[in-house]
Design an enzyme around this catalytic site. Structure first.
Site, mmCIF file in Angstrom:
data_model
loop_
_atom_site.group_PDB
_atom_site.id
_atom_site.type_symbol
_atom_site.label_atom_id
_atom_site.label_comp_id
_atom_site.label_asym_id
_atom_site.label_seq_id
_atom_site.Cartn_x
_atom_site.Cartn_y
_atom_site.Cartn_z
ATOM 1 N N HIS A 65 15.635 39.935 -6.697
ATOM 2 C CA HIS A 65 15.429 40.150 -5.260
ATOM 3 C C HIS A 65 16.332 39.244 -4.417
ATOM 4 O O HIS A 65 16.584 39.536 -3.250
ATOM 5 C CB HIS A 65 13.980 39.856 -4.889
ATOM 6 C CG HIS A 65 13.068 41.049 -4.896
ATOM 7 N ND1 HIS A 65 13.414 42.260 -4.350
ATOM 8 C CD2 HIS A 65 11.796 41.197 -5.352
ATOM 9 C CE1 HIS A 65 12.392 43.108 -4.483
ATOM 10 N NE2 HIS A 65 11.411 42.493 -5.096
ATOM 11 N N GLU A 100 4.721 38.287 2.734
ATOM 12 C CA GLU A 100 4.983 39.721 2.717
ATOM 13 C C GLU A 100 3.636 40.453 2.634
ATOM 14 O O GLU A 100 2.782 40.043 1.855
ATOM 15 C CB GLU A 100 5.836 40.124 1.512
ATOM 16 C CG GLU A 100 6.290 41.571 1.612
ATOM 17 C CD GLU A 100 7.223 42.012 0.466
ATOM 18 O OE1 GLU A 100 7.452 41.206 -0.459
ATOM 19 O OE2 GLU A 100 7.711 43.137 0.539
ATOM 20 N N MET A 132 6.151 36.867 -5.847
ATOM 21 C CA MET A 132 6.782 37.062 -4.545
ATOM 22 C C MET A 132 8.118 36.330 -4.481
ATOM 23 O O MET A 132 8.210 35.173 -4.857
ATOM 24 C CB MET A 132 5.808 36.557 -3.462
ATOM 25 C CG MET A 132 6.352 36.669 -2.066
ATOM 26 S SD MET A 132 6.651 38.411 -1.611
ATOM 27 C CE MET A 132 8.043 38.197 -0.524
ATOM 28 N N GLY A 151 1.691 40.405 -8.477
ATOM 29 C CA GLY A 151 2.345 39.726 -9.594
ATOM 30 C C GLY A 151 3.096 38.479 -9.160
ATOM 31 O O GLY A 151 2.872 37.392 -9.682
ATOM 32 N N GLU A 203 11.808 39.052 -9.563
ATOM 33 C CA GLU A 203 11.828 38.183 -8.369
ATOM 34 C C GLU A 203 13.192 37.532 -8.210
ATOM 35 O O GLU A 203 13.708 37.414 -7.097
ATOM 36 C CB GLU A 203 10.728 37.119 -8.458
ATOM 37 C CG GLU A 203 9.321 37.650 -8.700
ATOM 38 C CD GLU A 203 8.902 38.805 -7.800
ATOM 39 O OE1 GLU A 203 9.396 38.891 -6.656
ATOM 40 O OE2 GLU A 203 8.096 39.646 -8.252
HETATM 41 N N1 TRP Z 1 7.635 41.782 -2.934
HETATM 42 C C1 TRP Z 1 6.818 41.428 -4.055
HETATM 43 C C2 TRP Z 1 7.531 41.935 -5.296
HETATM 44 O O1 TRP Z 1 7.708 43.106 -5.466
HETATM 45 C C3 TRP Z 1 5.456 41.976 -4.073
HETATM 46 C C4 TRP Z 1 4.554 41.725 -2.928
HETATM 47 C C5 TRP Z 1 4.444 42.409 -1.796
HETATM 48 C C6 TRP Z 1 3.493 40.835 -2.905
HETATM 49 N N2 TRP Z 1 3.374 41.992 -1.068
HETATM 50 C C7 TRP Z 1 2.770 41.040 -1.737
HETATM 51 C C8 TRP Z 1 3.083 39.876 -3.792
HETATM 52 C C9 TRP Z 1 1.605 40.340 -1.445
HETATM 53 C C10 TRP Z 1 1.925 39.173 -3.487
HETATM 54 C C11 TRP Z 1 1.206 39.403 -2.351
HETATM 55 O O2 TRP Z 1 7.954 41.199 -6.088
HETATM 56 ZN ZN ZN Z 2 9.701 43.415 -5.770
#
Ligand code: TRP
Ligand code: ZN
Length: 891
Positions: free
Chosen positions: A303, A123, A265, A263, A300
């Site tokens: 999600h 992401e 993923m 933090g 997480e």
């Molecule tokens: N989707 C992740 C969360 O909110 C966060 C996230 C987005 C992320 N881009 C990232 C984490 C790049 C690490 C690196 O939990």
């Molecule tokens: Zn998130």
């Protein structure tokens, strides 16, 4: 458009892709220097878009071959796209082979190595750095993944879903095959390979299904995973109980990595965590760390439904999953906290965070709506507006339709959209349709302005009591200030949860039914609400529990604020009243340019809180902590960081000395006996004892007393947990005590092999209250410390972000040395890791509201960075928006 500016992507330009990828079969031959990726895709033409070539995204890849149905095909490479004109209209098999170089991937996006193991981060757009693909969230495919690697160096091979095969290969290599039954967008793909160990737990859900939970970490870190595992189990139980959402996988894996951009993923079935958001032991992690880990593990995990089962159609919809999932993790944390007072502490902490970070964002160069309209680099929009303000928007849905109504709305959302990639409008429609006739459904279009308008609304409230008519008339008005690129703002829907108190603090009936609390729904620029049978001038308690993310001006006198602080039934507003009393005094001193003097009434009120027989220690600690310097800056049109710092330090010194005996009593009364647990009650006691200790050491500095610094040093040495050890160390460092230096040295020696603790050591020094430029000098010197490196994001943040973003008085200097330091670090970082560089770049978001000489010097530093020709898209977007915001302000 300015020269060198990256093209903007616009929300309204969204178009479906010309092709869908339905299935993908990936094979990785893992090698740090050159990993071979073979991708076999089942592709079909999107009937809704019958024209146009197949365009695949790809970055930093070496392309080896492209086959369609087994035959080579002609293609061209256009920038970061692989374009195939002659793809068939019937379904076809596309095979691509490429290599990438994980060990050179310092950006930590795509496939990279850390500590000798392989990890991925996809992401938002990292999958295209692994192989060519339709790397966009509306393309959802079923993945099968084969991993091949050296068996001794990479004994553990993981990917999403279920392990379907594994075995040995020649040359000491082995393989594993993973199949994920759920179609997913590429951003949720993940691979981990390395020498890791796992804590395991089998659990049976309410529905009677068995699951295997695993937490993978480096050898030696296993004993620090118990809290994460417990948090994961609690999250599972909660999501089933509160929202009826069960775990849909047989196996759920969590992995820790020490080099990570954020933090954690939520990759399907294989969450990857920054070790700072995963590992905890009483000796190495503070209460705040335990709390943060619980909430990120939950985030997480949640999600899996809000993000993965229902995902985003495009990245402009990011808050669809992030705002909703933050809301869910906040609710979870409150439910875990238990008592009403512990819940209020959670809420206060969330709001404090929102005000310290999101409010400044919303009034600075990067102000953007919860659903942005354009971006140059999507990574720049993983912001506190999308996350935390987005969560407040979800909370307002719940306030407007009630808790049961919100649960019904969630149910409808999943009935309609499970397995789909959707928009924020789809979410709004589901909540409204499940609650016809609700104050949300009847104002849905107006409510949705929360998604389209940037800026924090200002809510003004003025009341008038008519003694003869026995009525109280409350006039509410709203106004949202202009933000860059958005001049005219429309009224928003603002739910105002409120009550009225009499002069003695008793709650008044608001209607014939005798309710003492109600929700006023403001949806116009100005509205009036009349309450009957009100005998005497009441004190209004507005925006209880912070029912909307706005700035409230209620014009209340100190006397009225004191009534609220002592008697309001809403704990949030009791805290808020105390903060307002302090803020009023600080602002008054700043505006008058006079030294700050706390009034005896304020000091007595604070003494009353500190010695209160019933209030919780955690609440007391929050109430006795002064408003933060960035929140104070938010209230001013022209910001002088040094003046703000001086005022806060003066207020703190006066509280320290005026309440000295009370601090001593509080310190002694809040010692926690027995073994360490991070529960709200004992962490509240530790927090208050640590605050008391820091006040006592601070006061000793001015009174010349040596007893309390000595006690703090002793406590630092003897502490049996990190909260107390770091609390005592902070008391010494923040007061500039002589014993700070030997304590810091001892701390480093004790924990030199624990990177997460050394991060704390850097951060504590970089965040210490500035005195005569010494903190800045020390922080700058620490960049030469052998333990410092820009290559590890946690370490870079612990020093550079701590100084530039969280220590305004050390950063903003009349000699501009802070800005020079910032520019140097941003440029150095950009060559290594653009995402982290761009986060640090944001320290200058609000340069244009600074007083001189800071303003001119800051602008010059921003311009110097912007002048660099080969900046990343990430940093370029930030510095150019910063410069542009200053221009619009001047004109
Ligand atoms: N989707 C992740 C969360 O909110 C966060 C996230 C987005 C992320 N881009 C990232 C984490 C790049 C690490 C690196 O939990
Ligand atoms: Zn998130």
């Amino acid at each position: 458009m300015r020269e060198g500016t990256s093209p903007l992507i616009h929300r309204l330009d969204y178009q479906q892709p010309a092709y869908w990828i339905r299935k993908v079969d990936l094979t990785f031959d893992l090698d740090p220097a050159k990993t071979l990726v073979t991708s076999k895709m089942q592709v079909e033409r999107n009937r809704a878009v019958p024209h146009g070539p197949l365009r695949l995204h790809g970055e930093e890849l070496n392309l080896l071959r492209v086959l369609i149905d087994g035959s080579s095909v002609s293609f061209r490479q256009e920038g970061h796209e692989l374009v195939i004109e002659g793809a068939p209209d019937a379904d076809f098999a596309l095979e691509i082979r490429n290599t990438c170089c994980p060990e050179k991937n310092t950006a930590l996006s795509g496939l990279y190595t850390s500590g000798g193991s392989f990890f991925t981060q996809c992401e938002a757009e990292g999958f295209r750095r692994i192989t060519y693909f339709l790397d966009r969230p509306d393309v959802m495919a079923v993945y099968t993944v084969t991993l091949r690697a050296d068996a001794s160096r990479y004994p553990i091979l993981l990917s999403n879903g279920n392990l379907t095969d594994s075995g040995r290969l020649d040359n000491g290599r082995h393989f594993a095959v993973w199949s994920d039954p759920f179609p997913k967008p590429s951003y949720l793909f993940a691979v981990v390979a390395g020498d890791l160990v796992a804590r395991e737990q089998r659990v049976r859900t309410r529905a009677g299904k068995d699951h295997l939970l695993q937490v993978y970490v480096r050898r030696g870190d296993l004993e620090k995973t118990e809290h994460a595992m417990n948090s994961l189990i609690a999250s599972m139980v909660w999501d089933e109980a509160r929202f009826g959402l069960p775990l849909d996988l047989e196996r759920f894996m969590v992995v820790g990595v020490s080099d990570f951009n954020m933090g954690a993923m939520e990759n399907k079935g294989l969450n990857i965590f920054n070790t700072s958001a995963l590992l905890a032991s009483p000796a190495t992690a503070t209460d705040a760390d335990f709390h943060r880990i619980e909430s990120i593990v939950a985030h997480e995990y949640f999600h899996n439904w809000t993000g993965n089962r229902v995902t985003c159609r495009d990245w402009f919809q990011l808050s669809l999953k992030e705002g909703l999932t933050v809301f869910r993790d906040q609710e979870f944390s409150m439910d875990m906290a238990g008592t009403p007072s512990a819940r209020a502490v959670c809420r206060i902490q969330d709001v404090r965070q929102l005000r310290a970070l999101q409010f400044p964002e919303d009034s600075g160069a990067m102000a953007h709506p919860v659903r942005p309209d354009s971006y140059a680099e999507i990574n720049n929009f993983y912001t506190t507006t999308v996350y935390e303000k987005g969560a407040e928007v979800v909370r307002m849905y719940q306030t407007l339709v009630g808790r049961k109504g919100f649960e019904a709305g969630m149910k409808l959302y999943f009935e309609r959209h499970d397995g789909q990639a959707v928009t924020c409008d789809d979410f709004a429609a589901a909540i409204a349709d499940a609650n016809p006739g609700s104050p949300l459904a009847t104002r849905l279009d107006t409510f949705k302005r929360w998604y389209s308008q940037a800026g924090t609304p200002r809510l003004t409230a003025r009341g008038e009591h008519d003694a003869a008519a026995r009525t109280y008339t409350l006039r509410l008005a709203q106004h949202t200030p202009a933000t860059p690129g958005q001049g005219d703002k429309q009224p928003q829907v603002i739910p105002v949860v409120m009550g009225l108190l009499d002069r003695h603090g008793a709650a008044l009936a608001l209607n014939a039914a005798g309710d003492t609390e109600t929700v006023l729904v403001l949806d116009q620029a100005e509205q009036t609400f009349v309450f009957e049978n009100i005998d005497s001038e009441p004190v209004p308690s507005l925006l209880r529990d912070f029912s909307a993310p706005v700035v409230l001006d209620d014009g209340l006198s100190d006397a009225a604020l004191l009534v609220l602080m002592r008697h309001d039934s809403d704990a949030f507003n009791r805290w808020e009243a105390g903060q307002r009393l302090a803020l009023n005094r600080i602002l008054h001193a700043l505006r008058a340019g006079q030294p700050l003097v706390l009034s005896p009434a304020f000091i007595e009120a604070m003494r009353g809180v500190l010695n209160h027989p019933e209030l919780d220690p955690a609440f007391k600690e929050l109430a006795l902590t002064l408003p933060g310097e960035s929140y104070i800056a938010e209230q001013l049109d022209v910001v002088d960081p040094q003046a703000i710092h001086a005022a806060v330090m003066a207020a703190q010194a006066q509280l320290a000395s005026a309440l000295r005996d009370d601090w001593i009593a509080a310190f002694e009364a809040h010692q926690v006996q027995g073994g360490y647990t991070p529960d709200p009650a004992s962490s509240g006691k530790r927090a208050l004892a640590n605050l008391a200790l820091s006040m006592l050491v601070l006061d000793a500095r001015s009174s010349g007393d040596a007893v309390w610094p000595g006690k703090a040093y002793q406590r630092f040495k003897d502490a049996s947990n990190m909260t107390d050890r770091l609390g005592a160390l902070a008391a010494l460092v923040n007061a500039g005590a002589e014993l700070a230096a030997p304590a810091l040295e001892r701390f480093h020696a004790l924990f030199k092999d624990d990177a997460l603790v050394i991060d704390k050591w850097f951060a504590l020094q970089a965040r210490a209250p500035e005195v005569d430029g010494r903190v800045f000098a020390r922080a700058k010197a620490l960049t030469k410390h052998p333990d410092f490196t820009l290559r590890n994001p946690n370490r870079a943040r612990s020093l550079v972000a701590s100084l530039c973003m969280f220590n305004p008085a050390a950063f903003h200097r009349t000699d501009a040395a802070g800005y020079v330091f910032w520019a140097d670090q941003v440029l150095a970082m950009d060559a290594i890791n653009p995402q982290i560089a761009s986060r640090i770049a944001r320290a200058m978001d609000r340069w244009s509201v600074l007083a001189e000489p800071y303003r001119s010097a800051a602008r010059e530093a921003v311009a110097r960075v912007a002048a660099k020709p080969d900046l990343s898209t990430d940093v370029r977007e930030i510095v150019e928006r910063a410069l542009a915001s200053g221009e619009s302000q001047a004109s």
